[in-house]
Structure formats: C-alpha cells, structure tokens
Scaffold this motif. Structure first.
Motif, mmCIF file in Angstrom:
data_model
loop_
_atom_site.group_PDB
_atom_site.id
_atom_site.type_symbol
_atom_site.label_atom_id
_atom_site.label_comp_id
_atom_site.label_asym_id
_atom_site.label_seq_id
_atom_site.Cartn_x
_atom_site.Cartn_y
_atom_site.Cartn_z
ATOM 1 N N PRO A 1 -0.072 -8.335 13.138
ATOM 2 C CA PRO A 1 -0.863 -9.344 11.928
ATOM 3 C C PRO A 1 -2.112 -9.032 11.672
ATOM 4 O O PRO A 1 -2.818 -8.412 12.444
ATOM 5 C CB PRO A 1 -0.569 -10.938 12.802
ATOM 6 N N PRO A 2 -2.463 -9.455 10.393
ATOM 7 C CA PRO A 2 -1.463 -10.174 9.394
ATOM 8 C C PRO A 2 -0.728 -9.063 8.953
ATOM 9 O O PRO A 2 -1.008 -7.834 8.895
ATOM 10 C CB PRO A 2 -2.564 -10.617 8.220
ATOM 11 N N VAL A 3 0.556 -9.673 8.364
ATOM 12 C CA VAL A 3 1.681 -8.743 8.109
ATOM 13 C C VAL A 3 1.363 -7.951 6.785
ATOM 14 O O VAL A 3 0.778 -8.750 5.884
ATOM 15 C CB VAL A 3 3.141 -9.433 8.039
ATOM 16 N N ILE A 4 1.538 -6.575 6.559
ATOM 17 C CA ILE A 4 1.074 -6.046 5.611
ATOM 18 C C ILE A 4 2.284 -4.796 5.356
ATOM 19 O O ILE A 4 2.823 -4.306 6.526
ATOM 20 C CB ILE A 4 -0.183 -5.250 5.259
ATOM 21 N N HIS A 5 2.585 -4.598 4.128
ATOM 22 C CA HIS A 5 3.672 -3.678 3.976
ATOM 23 C C HIS A 5 3.067 -2.203 3.336
ATOM 24 O O HIS A 5 2.162 -2.257 2.391
ATOM 25 C CB HIS A 5 4.578 -4.110 2.880
ATOM 26 N N VAL A 6 3.196 -1.076 3.979
ATOM 27 C CA VAL A 6 2.657 -0.029 3.783
ATOM 28 C C VAL A 6 4.135 1.320 3.586
ATOM 29 O O VAL A 6 4.771 1.248 4.489
ATOM 30 C CB VAL A 6 1.806 0.520 4.911
ATOM 31 N N ASP A 7 3.720 1.895 2.718
ATOM 32 C CA ASP A 7 4.754 2.956 2.348
ATOM 33 C C ASP A 7 4.012 4.139 2.690
ATOM 34 O O ASP A 7 3.054 4.533 1.983
ATOM 35 C CB ASP A 7 5.349 3.186 0.807
ATOM 36 N N LEU A 8 4.663 4.927 3.390
ATOM 37 C CA LEU A 8 3.866 6.499 3.867
ATOM 38 C C LEU A 8 5.069 7.595 3.589
ATOM 39 O O LEU A 8 5.934 7.525 4.077
ATOM 40 C CB LEU A 8 3.624 6.669 5.389
ATOM 41 N N LYS A 9 4.364 8.131 2.462
ATOM 42 C CA LYS A 9 5.444 9.495 2.057
ATOM 43 C C LYS A 9 5.042 10.635 2.334
ATOM 44 O O LYS A 9 3.905 10.973 2.050
ATOM 45 C CB LYS A 9 5.674 9.279 0.577
ATOM 46 N N PHE A 10 5.651 11.616 3.109
ATOM 47 C CA PHE A 10 5.227 12.712 3.793
ATOM 48 C C PHE A 10 5.659 14.078 2.751
ATOM 49 O O PHE A 10 7.022 14.311 2.821
ATOM 50 C CB PHE A 10 5.707 13.032 5.323
ATOM 51 N N ILE A 11 5.001 14.547 2.126
ATOM 52 C CA ILE A 11 5.419 15.698 1.242
ATOM 53 C C ILE A 11 4.580 17.020 1.594
ATOM 54 O O ILE A 11 3.624 17.035 2.121
ATOM 55 C CB ILE A 11 5.205 15.452 -0.050
ATOM 56 N N GLY A 12 5.294 18.180 1.095
ATOM 57 C CA GLY A 12 4.570 19.350 1.033
ATOM 58 C C GLY A 12 3.744 19.612 -0.217
ATOM 59 O O GLY A 12 3.795 18.707 -1.252
ATOM 60 N N LEU A 13 2.918 20.690 -0.008
ATOM 61 C CA LEU A 13 1.930 20.727 -1.258
ATOM 62 C C LEU A 13 2.585 21.013 -2.550
ATOM 63 O O LEU A 13 2.223 20.641 -3.607
ATOM 64 C CB LEU A 13 1.013 22.095 -0.961
ATOM 65 N N SER A 14 3.783 21.741 -2.462
ATOM 66 C CA SER A 14 4.451 22.064 -3.767
ATOM 67 C C SER A 14 5.140 20.993 -4.412
ATOM 68 O O SER A 14 5.627 21.060 -5.255
ATOM 69 C CB SER A 14 5.458 23.524 -3.485
ATOM 70 N N LEU B 1 0.758 -1.176 -0.179
ATOM 71 C CA LEU B 1 0.022 0.006 -0.084
ATOM 72 C C LEU B 1 0.986 1.417 0.073
ATOM 73 O O LEU B 1 1.667 1.344 1.210
ATOM 74 C CB LEU B 1 -0.982 0.171 1.276
ATOM 75 N N ASP B 2 0.748 2.018 -0.972
ATOM 76 C CA ASP B 2 1.546 3.274 -1.141
ATOM 77 C C ASP B 2 0.753 4.568 -0.983
ATOM 78 O O ASP B 2 0.093 4.724 -1.740
ATOM 79 C CB ASP B 2 2.087 3.242 -2.568
ATOM 80 N N LEU B 3 1.066 5.196 0.102
ATOM 81 C CA LEU B 3 0.053 6.274 0.463
ATOM 82 C C LEU B 3 1.164 7.508 0.747
ATOM 83 O O LEU B 3 2.196 7.584 0.963
ATOM 84 C CB LEU B 3 -0.407 6.176 2.019
ATOM 85 N N VAL B 4 0.334 8.755 0.102
ATOM 86 C CA VAL B 4 1.210 9.886 -0.136
ATOM 87 C C VAL B 4 0.341 10.931 1.124
ATOM 88 O O VAL B 4 -0.791 11.009 0.677
ATOM 89 C CB VAL B 4 1.288 10.610 -1.365
ATOM 90 N N ILE B 5 1.090 11.385 1.902
ATOM 91 C CA ILE B 5 0.261 12.518 2.886
ATOM 92 C C ILE B 5 0.809 13.788 2.676
ATOM 93 O O ILE B 5 1.935 13.988 2.893
ATOM 94 C CB ILE B 5 0.544 11.754 4.437
ATOM 95 N N VAL B 6 0.058 14.569 2.180
ATOM 96 C CA VAL B 6 0.365 15.941 1.757
ATOM 97 C C VAL B 6 0.146 17.123 2.856
ATOM 98 O O VAL B 6 -1.344 16.779 3.363
ATOM 99 C CB VAL B 6 -0.675 16.450 0.575
ATOM 100 N N CYS B 7 0.890 17.730 3.105
ATOM 101 C CA CYS B 7 0.780 18.741 4.247
ATOM 102 C C CYS B 7 1.122 20.126 3.796
ATOM 103 O O CYS B 7 1.651 20.229 2.699
ATOM 104 C CB CYS B 7 1.788 18.613 5.550
ATOM 105 N N ALA B 8 0.628 21.225 4.500
ATOM 106 C CA ALA B 8 1.148 22.585 4.099
ATOM 107 C C ALA B 8 2.795 22.541 3.848
ATOM 108 O O ALA B 8 3.315 22.190 4.782
ATOM 109 C CB ALA B 8 0.522 23.684 5.166
ATOM 110 N N ASP B 9 3.174 23.242 2.967
ATOM 111 C CA ASP B 9 4.587 23.540 3.048
ATOM 112 C C ASP B 9 5.434 23.790 4.148
ATOM 113 O O ASP B 9 6.613 23.314 4.445
ATOM 114 C CB ASP B 9 5.160 24.450 1.838
ATOM 115 N N SER B 10 4.691 24.675 5.065
ATOM 116 C CA SER B 10 5.451 25.079 5.983
ATOM 117 C C SER B 10 5.795 24.111 7.162
ATOM 118 O O SER B 10 6.372 24.110 8.230
ATOM 119 C CB SER B 10 4.798 26.322 6.757
#
Length: 263
Positions: A99-112, A50-59
């Motif tokens: 469990p059950p074992v799952i692989h999750v990628d969490l990518k934290f980025i700014g809006l820009s 599971l590939d998730l991108v979590i977007v925050c305000a740039d600051s």
C-alpha cells in the motif's frame, strides 16, 4: 535530466518509477526506461496508471520478458502481477504495488521494437544515446479507426447480438452490445475529435453531446431492454457513420427487418 523527468511522474508513482530506473541501470542488458500514457502527455490525475517501457538489447528480449516478474518484485512492494496475453501483449506485465495501491504497467521490449510504437513517451533514463537515436529515426503512429472496416462488420454484429437475445442468452447480448460500442460506435464518434482514439475511454469528454445517445445503447439482461438498446445502437451508428464508406445497405435492411421481427 533524469531527475527532472522523474519529478514529472506523479508523487504516488515516484518510488516505483525510481526503483525501475535503478534496477535497469544496474543491469547491463537494459538500455532505457520510458514513461508513456497520461504522464508523458502531461495529463496525469489521481486516477492514472503508470505506464513504463523498459528497453533492452534485442538479444535479451525473450530473456527479460521471461524474468519480468522477478524484475517487478525487486523494485517495490509488489502485491500481484500477471502478463498481458488477454490484451494480446505478452511483453506486458500488469502489476499492483502497495500500500497505497497503485497500478503499474511494465512493458519489456527490444531496441528494434521501438520502430513500431504508438507513442514516443519520455525517456526517464538511458544508458547511452542508442534509444534516443532510434526514436529520432522513426515515427510513432497511433492506430486509427477504419470506417470501412466498421461498416463491413456492424450489421453482422447487430444480427449476432439480436440472435442471442432471441435465444435468451441475455448476458451474451449485453457483452455484445459492449463490443459494438467499443469497436464501432465510439471509434466512429471520436474519429474527428482526437488523434489518439482508445476504445470508449474519455468519450464523455470528447463527445459530451452524444453521451445520452450512447447511454441508450447500454442494456439490462432483459429481452425487451436488449432489443431497445440494439435499435438505439443502429440509430446512433447511422448518425455518426463516416459518409465516405461503401454502405452495406442490403445488409442493413435485412438486419433491421430481423431486429423488428424479434420485437
């Protein structure tokens, strides 16, 4: 709308995905949660991550990256997590839940940061329309193989691995053959077969007719077998090399002669 998109997440990931959305919605720093990868392109299976991108305000970009493990621990039964410096992406948190074992990628980025992205993904949740407007105003671009870049390096890499064989560093040679496959051979093979090349991933489905030739580039940590695999790599590259490159023929002749001398 959010509920409908959560339903597109495979069932085994739905609890964590829902936890991420709920945690982001509670924190005013966050603007949206996107899902990428096989879930977004409609091709998930039981082996998918599971590939998730979590977007925050740039600051808040650096602050949320620093707190990524705390965030991950709050959304589900976290087993272990580490950041992605080994793949050149410190904004990425790679996590196992279960469990059950799952692989999750969490990518934290700014809006820009959305301005330079490799895919659009699906918006699971957004606080307002700022993320969607950013997505609509810019275009995703998946990195494409550069055939000349490969040609300019291929013969150097073959010589490097051959020298390691000559010295007896056979495990280094085996690793070097892996690099040649992922950085040169498979990109050349799939260049006309997909618009989303990703190393050696899915080459079995994209180019089944060339899999036997590619398999011959896999070697045991044995001198004769490594030299055999190097010759197979040269043969395959010459077959799949882009016809438009400036060919480094003098390098090819010299390196092939060096390889023959070792044999």
């Amino acid at each position: 709308m959010v509920g409908e998109l959560i339903d597109r997440v495979p069932e085994q990931f739905r609890g964590v995905a829902g936890g991420v959305v709920a945690a982001a919605a509670r924190d005013r720093r966050f603007l949206a949660v996107l899902v990428n990868g096989s879930v977004a392109n409609g091709q998930p299976d039981e082996w998918s991550d599971l590939d998730l991108v979590i977007v925050c305000a740039d600051s808040y970009r650096h602050e949320t990256v620093a707190q990524a493990k705390d965030f991950a621990a709050a959304v589900g039964p976290l087993l272990v997590a580490f950041t992605g410096e080994h793949v050149g992406e410190p904004r990425l948190l790679i996590a196992l839940y279960g469990p059950p074992v799952i692989h999750v990628d969490l990518k934290f980025i700014g809006l820009s940061d959305l301005d330079e992205r490799v895919e659009d993904g699906l918006v699971l949740w957004q606080r307002d329309d700022s993320v969607q407007r950013r997505l609509d105003a810019t275009q995703a671009a998946w990195p494409q193989p550069d055939a000349q870049w490969v040609e300019d390096r291929f013969w150097v890499w073959i010589h490097y691995v051959a020298a390691k064989v000559g010295r007896g560093e056979l495990f280094e040679a085996v690793d070097g053959l892996g690099l040649i496959r992922s950085a040169a051979l498979v990109p050349s093979i799939v260049a006309t077969r997909t618009d989303r090349p990703a190393g050696v991933r899915r080459v079995e489905q994209l180019a089944p007719s060339l899999v036997p030739a590619l398999a011959r580039t896999v070697a045991l940590p044995d001198r004769a077998d490594c030299l055999r695999a190097l010759r197979a790599a040269v043969e395959l590259y010459l077959e799949v090399r882009d016809s438009g490159v400036i060919r480094r023929n003098e390098a090819r002749k010299a390196v092939v002669a060096y390889l023959d001398g070792l044999a």
